[in-house]
Motif scaffolding. Structure first.
Motif, mmCIF file in Angstrom:
data_model
loop_
_atom_site.group_PDB
_atom_site.id
_atom_site.type_symbol
_atom_site.label_atom_id
_atom_site.label_comp_id
_atom_site.label_asym_id
_atom_site.label_seq_id
_atom_site.Cartn_x
_atom_site.Cartn_y
_atom_site.Cartn_z
ATOM 1 N N THR A 100 81.872 36.874 4.964
ATOM 2 C CA THR A 100 81.479 37.774 3.882
ATOM 3 C C THR A 100 81.200 36.963 2.623
ATOM 4 O O THR A 100 81.343 35.742 2.620
ATOM 5 N N ASN A 101 80.759 37.640 1.609
ATOM 6 C CA ASN A 101 80.530 36.990 0.318
ATOM 7 C C ASN A 101 80.758 38.024 -0.781
ATOM 8 O O ASN A 101 80.950 39.205 -0.510
ATOM 9 N N ARG A 102 80.746 37.571 -2.022
ATOM 10 C CA ARG A 102 81.054 38.458 -3.145
ATOM 11 C C ARG A 102 80.023 39.578 -3.321
ATOM 12 O O ARG A 102 80.381 40.688 -3.698
ATOM 13 N N GLU A 103 78.770 39.305 -3.022
ATOM 14 C CA GLU A 103 77.764 40.356 -3.149
ATOM 15 C C GLU A 103 78.064 41.496 -2.184
ATOM 16 O O GLU A 103 78.003 42.675 -2.549
ATOM 17 N N GLU A 104 78.414 41.168 -0.951
ATOM 18 C CA GLU A 104 78.767 42.198 0.029
ATOM 19 C C GLU A 104 80.022 42.956 -0.409
ATOM 20 O O GLU A 104 80.107 44.178 -0.245
ATOM 21 N N LEU A 105 80.995 42.223 -0.956
ATOM 22 C CA LEU A 105 82.211 42.880 -1.439
ATOM 23 C C LEU A 105 81.902 43.848 -2.570
ATOM 24 O O LEU A 105 82.397 44.974 -2.595
ATOM 25 N N TYR A 106 81.063 43.403 -3.493
ATOM 26 C CA TYR A 106 80.700 44.257 -4.630
ATOM 27 C C TYR A 106 79.951 45.499 -4.157
ATOM 28 O O TYR A 106 80.241 46.614 -4.601
ATOM 29 N N ASP A 107 79.024 45.325 -3.240
ATOM 30 C CA ASP A 107 78.280 46.473 -2.704
ATOM 31 C C ASP A 107 79.214 47.462 -2.015
ATOM 32 O O ASP A 107 79.087 48.677 -2.176
ATOM 33 N N SER A 108 80.163 46.952 -1.262
ATOM 34 C CA SER A 108 81.121 47.807 -0.569
ATOM 35 C C SER A 108 82.022 48.536 -1.574
ATOM 36 O O SER A 108 82.308 49.729 -1.422
ATOM 37 N N MET A 109 82.437 47.816 -2.593
ATOM 38 C CA MET A 109 83.269 48.412 -3.637
ATOM 39 C C MET A 109 82.519 49.555 -4.325
ATOM 40 O O MET A 109 83.071 50.645 -4.526
ATOM 41 N N LYS A 110 81.256 49.320 -4.675
ATOM 42 C CA LYS A 110 80.451 50.360 -5.318
ATOM 43 C C LYS A 110 80.293 51.569 -4.403
ATOM 44 O O LYS A 110 80.353 52.710 -4.865
#
Length: 123
Positions: A100-110
């Motif tokens: 994973t990466n931070r962009e995927e984490l941020y998208d999931s969080m949103k």
């Protein structure tokens, strides 16, 4: 790439802080288990996710979170925000190692915050 990862790191941090401040009146949220003898569903979910993260199964932890959140339970929102704040502290290299990466984490969080009907302006 480093700039992009730093951007998403700041976005995760800032979004969690703003949502925490707006909804709970706190910039920093930590999910805590208060009664270990009478665990709630959220407590059990928290423990299972914590164990998956410790085992390096970040994708499994994220999937478990997404599939088991009760979007009518505000404690689950605290758990979700805490989850992303915790993962945000992991190095880019380790996140990449676990797929994973931070962009995927941020998208999931949103995505989760939208399901809680958090105003788009806060994201």
């Amino acid at each position: 790439m480093i700039f992009q990862e730093d951007f998403f790191m700041r976005q995760i941090e800032q979004t969690a802080r703003v949502v925490g401040q707006f909804i709970f009146g706190k910039e920093s949220l930590t999910y805590e288990i208060f009664d270990e003898e009478n665990l709630s569903q959220t407590d059990v979910l928290s423990l299972n996710i914590e164990n998956l993260i410790k085992a390096g199964k970040i994708s499994d932890a994220q999937e478990m979170l997404t599939n088991n959140l009760d979007y009518n339970n505000i404690d689950d929102l605290v758990l979700a925000l805490n989850f992303y704040q915790t993962l945000n502290k992991i190095s880019d290299k380790t996140l990449e190692k676990y797929g994973t990466n931070r962009e995927e984490l941020y998208d999931s969080m949103k995505s989760i915050l939208r399901r809680y009907n958090v105003a788009e302006e806060l994201l």
